[in-house]
Write a protein that holds these residues in place. Structure first.
Motif, PDB file in Angstrom:
ATOM      1  N   TRP A  54     -25.682  -5.236  -2.641  1.00  0.00           N
ATOM      2  CA  TRP A  54     -24.980  -3.993  -2.968  1.00  0.00           C
ATOM      3  C   TRP A  54     -25.712  -2.784  -2.412  1.00  0.00           C
ATOM      4  O   TRP A  54     -26.923  -2.800  -2.227  1.00  0.00           O
ATOM      5  N   ASP A  55     -24.947  -1.690  -2.264  1.00  0.00           N
ATOM      6  CA  ASP A  55     -25.567  -0.417  -1.909  1.00  0.00           C
ATOM      7  C   ASP A  55     -26.197   0.199  -3.158  1.00  0.00           C
ATOM      8  O   ASP A  55     -26.000  -0.273  -4.281  1.00  0.00           O
ATOM      9  N   ALA A  56     -26.956   1.276  -2.975  1.00  0.00           N
ATOM     10  CA  ALA A  56     -27.699   1.901  -4.075  1.00  0.00           C
ATOM     11  C   ALA A  56     -26.772   2.459  -5.153  1.00  0.00           C
ATOM     12  O   ALA A  56     -27.092   2.371  -6.351  1.00  0.00           O
ATOM     13  N   SER A  59     -25.450  -0.455  -7.309  1.00  0.00           N
ATOM     14  CA  SER A  59     -26.551  -0.972  -8.133  1.00  0.00           C
ATOM     15  C   SER A  59     -26.855  -0.037  -9.294  1.00  0.00           C
ATOM     16  O   SER A  59     -27.005  -0.479 -10.439  1.00  0.00           O
ATOM     17  N   GLU A  60     -26.929   1.253  -9.009  1.00  0.00           N
ATOM     18  CA  GLU A  60     -27.231   2.217 -10.071  1.00  0.00           C
ATOM     19  C   GLU A  60     -26.110   2.250 -11.108  1.00  0.00           C
ATOM     20  O   GLU A  60     -26.376   2.319 -12.313  1.00  0.00           O
ATOM     21  N   HIS A 168     -25.881   9.553  -3.682  1.00  0.00           N
ATOM     22  CA  HIS A 168     -26.627   8.740  -2.714  1.00  0.00           C
ATOM     23  C   HIS A 168     -26.248   9.045  -1.268  1.00  0.00           C
ATOM     24  O   HIS A 168     -26.768   8.399  -0.346  1.00  0.00           O
TER      25      HIS A 168
END
Length: 170
Positions: A54-56, A59-60, A168
């Motif tokens: 996953w991208d950041a 994930s966050e 992001h």
């Protein structure tokens, strides 16, 4: 949706209605008029087996639902069938996610016959459906099997994802 009962969820541009099959007469009966998705839910739906890709922002977001700074965590539910997962999201609120990954940046769901039809139903019920950066219904597909990432469901839950994508710089 097929199961112990058979249901059709339909929109013709003026809200969403659910019709249940009555097998005794062979007809679909309006059982859920004017389905409205809650502004915020308590359930997130994603295949967490792909977490390492996953991208950041994704994930966050998922971490914020599993381990919130305040309040109770969201419940995780993932059937692996978009129709069933989105139907649950319509009924109970929350968010369904099939993001892009490092292995499949455009996601795996096909726009013309998966993402766009479900986005239409979700938005007609008062929710949102985005790729993370764009509204799915604003995309003009260039090919029949074109894919896109998907985040759809309750407006406030999806807005949280949009905000993280902005944060992001994605």
């Amino acid at each position: 949706m097929y199961g112990s009962a058979t249901m059709i969820v339909l929109s013709i541009g003026n809200g969403v209605n659910g019709f249940m099959l009555d097998p005794s007469i062979g007809e679909f009966i309006l059982t859920e008029p004017n389905i409205r998705i809650k502004p915020r839910g308590k359930i997130y739906s994603i295949n967490e087996g792909y977490e390492q890709f996953w991208d950041a922002a994704t994930s966050e977001y998922v971490q914020s639902k599993k381990r919130p700074k305040t309040g109770k965590p969201y419940g995780a539910r993932y059937i692996g069938s978009m129709v069933a997962d989105v139907h649950r999201t319509l009924v109970y609120g929350g968010i369904f996610m099939y993001p892009g990954t490092t292995e499949a940046p455009k996601g795996k769901l096909r726009m013309l016959y998966e993402s766009i039809p479900m986005a239409y139903i979700v938005e007609q019920a008062g929710g949102l459906a985005v790729t993370g950066t764009k509204n799915i219904l604003d995309i003009v597909p260039k090919s029949i099997h074109e894919r896109c990432p998907v985040f759809m469901g309750s407006k406030d839950d999806v807005q949280d994802v949009i905000d993280l994508y902005k944060k992001h710089g994605l």
